[in-house]
Design an enzyme around this catalytic site. Structure first.
Site, PDB file in Angstrom:
ATOM      1  N   HIS A  31       3.988  -0.944   3.575  1.00  0.00           N
ATOM      2  CA  HIS A  31       3.228   0.300   3.384  1.00  0.00           C
ATOM      3  C   HIS A  31       4.258   1.403   3.124  1.00  0.00           C
ATOM      4  CE1 HIS A  31      -0.116   3.148   4.056  1.00  0.00           C
ATOM      5  NE2 HIS A  31       0.731   3.878   4.766  1.00  0.00           N
TER       6      HIS A  31
ATOM      7  N   GLU B 234       1.068   5.654   0.835  1.00  0.00           N
ATOM      8  CA  GLU B 234       0.468   6.739   1.623  1.00  0.00           C
ATOM      9  C   GLU B 234       0.766   8.084   0.964  1.00  0.00           C
ATOM     10  OE1 GLU B 234       0.749   6.438   5.911  1.00  0.00           O
ATOM     11  OE2 GLU B 234       1.327   8.546   5.993  1.00  0.00           O
TER      12      GLU B 234
ATOM     13  N   PHE C  28      12.437  14.570  10.525  1.00  0.00           N
ATOM     14  CA  PHE C  28      11.252  13.720  10.745  1.00  0.00           C
ATOM     15  C   PHE C  28      11.536  12.702  11.849  1.00  0.00           C
ATOM     16  CE2 PHE C  28       9.075  13.590   6.264  1.00  0.00           C
ATOM     17  CZ  PHE C  28       8.723  14.908   6.412  1.00  0.00           C
TER      18      PHE C  28
ATOM     19  N   SER D 205       0.849  -1.195   0.000  1.00  0.00           N
ATOM     20  CA  SER D 205       0.000   0.000   0.000  1.00  0.00           C
ATOM     21  C   SER D 205       0.881   1.241   0.000  1.00  0.00           C
ATOM     22  CB  SER D 205      -0.923  -0.017   1.218  1.00  0.00           C
ATOM     23  OG  SER D 205      -0.187  -0.286   2.396  1.00  0.00           O
TER      24      SER D 205
ATOM     25  N   ASP E 251      -1.391  14.421  16.562  1.00  0.00           N
ATOM     26  CA  ASP E 251      -0.636  15.343  17.431  1.00  0.00           C
ATOM     27  C   ASP E 251      -1.161  16.734  17.171  1.00  0.00           C
ATOM     28  OD1 ASP E 251       1.317  13.561  18.602  1.00  0.00           O
ATOM     29  OD2 ASP E 251       2.110  13.376  16.565  1.00  0.00           O
TER      30      ASP E 251
HETATM   31  C1  LIG Z   1       0.954   4.675  10.026  1.00  0.00           C
HETATM   32  C2  LIG Z   1       0.863   6.035  10.660  1.00  0.00           C
HETATM   33  C3  LIG Z   1       0.026   6.989  10.098  1.00  0.00           C
HETATM   34  C4  LIG Z   1      -0.098   8.254  10.681  1.00  0.00           C
HETATM   35  N1  LIG Z   1      -0.943   9.168  10.103  1.00  0.00           N
HETATM   36  C5  LIG Z   1      -1.171  10.347  10.705  1.00  0.00           C
HETATM   37  C6  LIG Z   1      -2.111  11.286  10.184  1.00  0.00           C
HETATM   38  O1  LIG Z   1      -2.721  11.062   9.141  1.00  0.00           O
HETATM   39  N2  LIG Z   1      -2.326  12.445  10.857  1.00  0.00           N
HETATM   40  C7  LIG Z   1      -1.669  12.712  12.025  1.00  0.00           C
HETATM   41  O2  LIG Z   1      -1.916  13.778  12.615  1.00  0.00           O
HETATM   42  N3  LIG Z   1      -0.749  11.865  12.540  1.00  0.00           N
HETATM   43  C8  LIG Z   1      -0.484  10.687  11.908  1.00  0.00           C
HETATM   44  N4  LIG Z   1       0.427   9.806  12.447  1.00  0.00           N
HETATM   45  C9  LIG Z   1       1.170  10.192  13.652  1.00  0.00           C
HETATM   46  C10 LIG Z   1       0.400   9.856  14.929  1.00  0.00           C
HETATM   47  O3  LIG Z   1      -0.792  10.594  14.980  1.00  0.00           O
HETATM   48  C11 LIG Z   1       1.292  10.215  16.114  1.00  0.00           C
HETATM   49  O4  LIG Z   1       2.357   9.291  16.197  1.00  0.00           O
HETATM   50  C12 LIG Z   1       0.567  10.349  17.444  1.00  0.00           C
HETATM   51  O5  LIG Z   1       1.490  10.922  18.378  1.00  0.00           O
HETATM   52  C13 LIG Z   1       0.105   9.040  18.052  1.00  0.00           C
HETATM   53  O6  LIG Z   1      -0.968   8.537  17.397  1.00  0.00           O
HETATM   54  P1  LIG Z   1      -1.490   7.053  17.753  1.00  0.00           P
HETATM   55  O7  LIG Z   1      -2.727   6.843  17.027  1.00  0.00           O
HETATM   56  O8  LIG Z   1      -0.398   6.080  17.593  1.00  0.00           O
HETATM   57  O9  LIG Z   1      -1.781   7.274  19.308  1.00  0.00           O
HETATM   58  P2  LIG Z   1      -2.100   6.343  20.530  1.00  0.00           P
HETATM   59  O10 LIG Z   1      -2.188   4.910  20.152  1.00  0.00           O
HETATM   60  O11 LIG Z   1      -3.234   6.959  21.240  1.00  0.00           O
HETATM   61  O12 LIG Z   1      -0.760   6.492  21.398  1.00  0.00           O
HETATM   62  C14 LIG Z   1      -0.230   7.771  21.715  1.00  0.00           C
HETATM   63  C15 LIG Z   1       0.606   7.713  22.994  1.00  0.00           C
HETATM   64  O13 LIG Z   1      -0.255   7.560  24.112  1.00  0.00           O
HETATM   65  C16 LIG Z   1       0.027   6.358  24.819  1.00  0.00           C
HETATM   66  N5  LIG Z   1      -1.299   5.757  25.112  1.00  0.00           N
HETATM   67  C17 LIG Z   1      -2.132   5.180  24.238  1.00  0.00           C
HETATM   68  N6  LIG Z   1      -3.275   4.795  24.830  1.00  0.00           N
HETATM   69  C18 LIG Z   1      -3.159   5.146  26.116  1.00  0.00           C
HETATM   70  C19 LIG Z   1      -4.008   5.029  27.234  1.00  0.00           C
HETATM   71  N7  LIG Z   1      -5.242   4.477  27.106  1.00  0.00           N
HETATM   72  N8  LIG Z   1      -3.565   5.507  28.434  1.00  0.00           N
HETATM   73  C20 LIG Z   1      -2.325   6.084  28.548  1.00  0.00           C
HETATM   74  N9  LIG Z   1      -1.482   6.211  27.511  1.00  0.00           N
HETATM   75  C21 LIG Z   1      -1.896   5.759  26.310  1.00  0.00           C
HETATM   76  C22 LIG Z   1       0.833   5.489  23.870  1.00  0.00           C
HETATM   77  O14 LIG Z   1       1.691   4.601  24.569  1.00  0.00           O
HETATM   78  C23 LIG Z   1       1.584   6.542  23.070  1.00  0.00           C
HETATM   79  O15 LIG Z   1       2.711   6.973  23.788  1.00  0.00           O
HETATM   80  C24 LIG Z   1       0.617   8.557  11.863  1.00  0.00           C
HETATM   81  C25 LIG Z   1       1.481   7.593  12.418  1.00  0.00           C
HETATM   82  C26 LIG Z   1       1.605   6.336  11.832  1.00  0.00           C
HETATM   83  C27 LIG Z   1       2.539   5.325  12.440  1.00  0.00           C
END
Ligand SMILES: Cc1cc2nc3c(=O)[nH]c(=O)nc-3n(C[C@H](O)[C@H](O)[C@H](O)COP(=O)(O)OP(=O)(O)OC[C@H]3O[C@@H](n4cnc5c(N)ncnc54)[C@H](O)[C@@H]3O)c2cc1C
Length: 283
Positions: free
Chosen positions: A264, A16, A214, A14, A107
């Protein structure tokens, strides 16, 4: 069927993209799409700015990809959002026949807005399942070298498992250049009961300064020997590209030999580097 083809069976490849902001950016992305479409990706995903900053751009890009007959997967980040706003976005995607979503926390840009009604991605995954049942295939993010804000590696693994158990179907990793980190991560979460596919995210190397910036932000390690070599090329972009191609192709080779479920590619809206890796891998 040859051996290489057997290895490739059932693998998902895939790409991105990010939503372009200018007419030139849109033209460039169309051109990139035209070059990458013949590689027949399983789907193309489009990023989403935290707080909904690219909502329309993401939707427009996704609809264009779909019109080309390729499955499109919008990313959806929940930080700074309300349940109502996410509900509305889900309903727009559903109305447009979108079946796959990459669900993220995102973020928030510093100084911008409130945290909103979702704190972590597991809450978004839960919400999507509660609102839309099995309509969407949900991808989530994984961090083989751990998320930079994680309290500890163990917490990060626990949080990843929680996110998958909330209803994710598969995961895409942050990019990495150390295959051992990926394999160890997969072993660890398998031992914790996670059985969904975890697809490595691949970042081609074309620009030293950008890569280091990055990587610093997202917590991906560029091995010292790779950084040193890239730095030594100075402004010689051709040398950076050639070396980057060697490094990333070798990484993909190792991952494929180790049985990954797919790759990906973070294309950064450019076709050349991804195509070059693809051709070297003989995909
Ligand atoms: C494949 C991929 C695509 C991405 N695409 C985008 C995008 O389109 N737009 C964008 O803005 N960003 C994107 N990002 C970046 C991403 O949004 C950031 O890395 C963000 O900081 C974390 O998102 P997450 O969904 O992994 O968060 P989460 O899974 O919520 O984790 C974030 C942090 O919080 C901690 N955490 C998680 N759940 C809990 C809980 N219940 N209690 C306490 N701590 C917790 C985790 O350990 C981690 O340190 C992408 C990253 C990846 C790997």
């Amino acid at each position: 069927m040859g051996g290489a083809n057997l290895i490739m069976q059932d693998r998902h490849f895939s790409f991105e993209f990010f939503p372009p902001k200018t007419p030139e950016g849109r033209d460039k992305l169309r051109n990139t799409r035209a070059q990458l479409a013949p590689l027949h990706p399983r789907y193309i995903s489009v990023t989403f700015g935290a707080g909904g900053t690219t909502q329309q751009g993401t939707l427009d890009a996704v609809l264009e990809i779909q019109r080309d007959g390729i499955e499109a997967a919008p990313h959806l980040s929940c930080v700074g959002s309300t349940r109502d706003s996410i509900r509305q976005i889900l309903s727009t995607y559903r109305d447009n026949g979108i079946r796959r979503i990459v669900a993220l926390r995102g973020d928030m840009p510093s100084g911008m807005g409130e945290i909103g009604e979702f704190r972590y991605a597991n809450e978004l995954v839960e919400f999507i399942r509660a609102e839309t049942g099995d309509w969407f295939h949900i991808e989530v993010a994984a961090y083989p070298e751990y998320h930079p804000q994680a309290r500890s590696p163990r917490h990060d693994l626990d949080n990843f498992v929680r996110k998958v158990k909330a209803g994710a179907d598969s995961a895409i990793t942050q990019y990495f250049y150390n295959a051992d980190a990926y394999f160890r991560f997969v072993d660890d979460v398998r031992a914790m009961g996670v059985d969904v596919p975890i697809v490595p995210g691949i970042m081609p190397i074309t620009n030293y300064a950008q890569l280091m910036r990055f990587s610093e932000m997202c917590g991906a390690e560029v091995p010292r020997w790779v950084a040193k070599r890239l730095e030594s090329f100075g402004d010689d972009r051709e040398a950076i590209r050639a070396f980057g191609l060697d490094v990333v192709t070798a990484l993909c080779d190792r991952l494929l030999a180790g049985g990954v479920p797919g790759l990906h590619f973070y294309t950064l809206n450019a076709a050349a580097a991804t195509k070059a890796i693809w051709q070297r891998l003989k995909l």
